[in-house]
Design a protein around this motif. Structure first.
Motif: not given
Length: 488
Positions: A196-205
RNA sequence: CGGGACGUAGCGCAGUCCGGUAGCGCACCUGAAUGGGGUUCAGGGGGUCGCGGGUUCAAAUCCCGCCGUCCCGACCA
């Protein structure tokens, strides 16, 4: 080994995990805190993972390359989010050749910056795209707290890096590689994953979107086992990765990156281990079959050893699996009772054990024992390769099924109250499918109160009328279905 | 960086309170018997007791300082 039994898993999963990894001789602690030595047993599994993944990367058109370990510190600073994410955990080299360096060098925590700086030199025209590269490498992230295989200061991984002419092509690439990971994890590690897709806070920098594979461990915590990022044009803009399009206009390229690491070995252990040690799925087992000959007299000894090596030869020469020959080891050690050998091989996770003794020799059979179920059954020598190959296939399938059933039994798909959710997260844990209103403040509040995080917005299934309908915390109409869990 | 615990043989530990020959289990080496689920007996090798200083006739043990490790928190795209 001082204790004969491993720590019961139920009482303390972490202690069980550490003890299992150390005693199965997969890895050991190094003199440097947070770094890990991967021993031959563990590296054998990694080699099989590498080969399988590498084949899948080649099949999707990727080629391997190698980029430097050292990255100029300024490179990290060119993408704002990227430096924010990685600077705190960077290891920095300040001296070389006995002199202070003019510009410090960062030991790569990931290679986007150095790779896209090179891509920029290689790409002029849309005809130079796409570039599809993979690198097998070690990276360093100065984590405060470490754990064998799961979070070490230095770890082995592969990182794929691609450049494309359009957003849609990059998006398709990121999703394709996510599916490659899913296939590998399910078919090889026998570890079911939710993608699935990560939330904004958990996504790659530095990414536009991050996708991940989330597996459930036996303590019901989630393990992020592989990620795939659509980086958009963020890095292309930072590193002037431009090309001339068909229309003649200069455009920024679109990048993706994706990675999976030795963390998967930790996932394997925490998915399939039991109180007798690790269980390795046959496709990843460096040794699939161990033969333990049993003898009493010297005369029997030479007879049984000969029989054991004959069985090994019949298995390894069998062509029923093509070039993928059955991997067999004969345990001919003397001065060790058969029972002691059984326990040792079970600890190390060899999927099938064959016992051959005088009685079997006379009867034209041997005794097989499955590592996964510990079930024993006599097998006829006459068609042994076929029955062993079938048994290995059965074990591989059964391990995946068992893991999937365990995950489903610990997944919650019906709407539950936030109070019930808190109770679950503080107790046995679960993958909870729930509605979310998309507010980062809600995400932060839940993390603060329960330590649970949004693992992903699942792509596996769409639940329009189920948990997704209302936000679990606020009760207002939800924007997304998400999976909550505590994670490693 | 805060809170807690620990550091004695390859590994796991006892001994420290109450100072007096460095111990135990596993592992390892030798020999014999044993061998279808963790063998038994006999013999043996291996340790500047984390480091430095102090007290004492005498320190693993008491005192001071340092170093290191682990656990809990903070951190972990």
């Amino acid at each position: 080994m001082s204790d004969k039994k491993l720590t019961p898993r139920a009482s303390d999963f972490s202690a069980w995990y550490n003890e299992t990894v150390l005693r199965a001789e997969l890895a050991d602690y190094s003199p440097v805190r947070g770094c890990m030595v991967i021993r031959p047993n563990g590296y054998g599994i990694w080699e099989r993972m590498q080969r399988a993944l590498d084949d899948m990367f080649k099949a999707t058109g990727h080629r391997n390359a190698y980029f430097p370990l050292f990255i100029p510190e300024s490179f990290l600073h060119k993408e704002a989010q990227h430096v924010e994410g990685f600077a705190p955990e960077a290891a920095v080299v300040t001296h070389g050749g006995g002199k202070k360096l003019e510009e410090p060098l960062v030991v790569r925590p990931t290679s986007e910056t150095i790779i896209y700086s090179m891509f920029a030199k290689w790409v002029q025209s849309y005809r130079d795209l796409p570039i599809l590269i993979n690198q097998w490498a070690n990276v360093v992230r100065w984590e405060m707290r470490t754990r064998l295989f799961l979070r070490t200061l230095e770890f082995l991984w592969q990182e794929g890096h691609t450049a494309h002419a359009t957003h849609d092509e990059a998006e398709a690439e990121a999703r394709q590689m996510l599916q490659v990971y899913r296939t590998f994890m399910e078919e090889w590690i026998a570890m079911p994953v939710v993608t699935g897709l990560k939330s904004e806070s958990e996504k790659f920098a530095g990414a536009l979107r991050t996708y991940s594979c989330e597996a459930m461990m036996q303590d019901n915590k989630a393990l992020q086992a592989g990620t795939s990022h659509n980086l958009g044009q963020n890095f292309a803009k930072a590193f002037e990765l431009t090309f001339q399009g068909e229309s003649g206009a200069t455009e920024y390229a679109w990048n993706t990156s994706w990675g999976a690491s030795t963390r998967m070995i930790g996932g394997l252990v925490m998915t399939h281990g039991d109180d007798n040690g690790v269980r390795i799925p046959p496709k990843l087992a460096p040794t699939e079959v161990v033969i333990v000959p049993i003898w009493k007299s010297d005369e029997e000894r030479s007879q049984l050893l000969e029989a054991a090596y004959n069985v090994k030869a019949s298995l390894t020469s069998w062509g029923g699996r093509g070039d993928d020959r059955i991997r067999v080891h004969v345990d001919a050690r003397e001065g060790m009772k058969p029972g002691a050998k059984y326990y040792e091989w079970e600890l190390q996770g060899v999927p099938v054990r064959l016992e051959i003794g005088p009685r079997d020799l006379a009867a034209g059979t041997c005794m097989s024992a499955r590592r996964d179920t510990r079930a024993k059954a006599p097998l006829a020598m006459s068609n042994l390769p076929e029955s062993i190959a079938a048994l290995l296939t059965t074990i591989q399938g059964d391990m995946l099924r068992e893991a999937r059933e365990r995950r489903e039994a610990n997944s919650v798909r019906e709407p539950i109250s936030y109070d019930r959710f808190k109770e679950l997260m503080e107790g046995e844990g679960a993958f909870v499918y729930a509605g979310w209103n998309g507010d980062p403040a809600i995400e932060a509040k839940v993390k603060e109160e329960t330590k649970a995080t949004i693992r992903c917005l699942p792509m596996d299934e769409f639940l329009p009328d189920g948990p997704a309908a209302r936000c679990m915390v606020t009760g207002e109409p939800a924007k997304h279905t998400v999976i909550w869990a505590r994670a490693y």
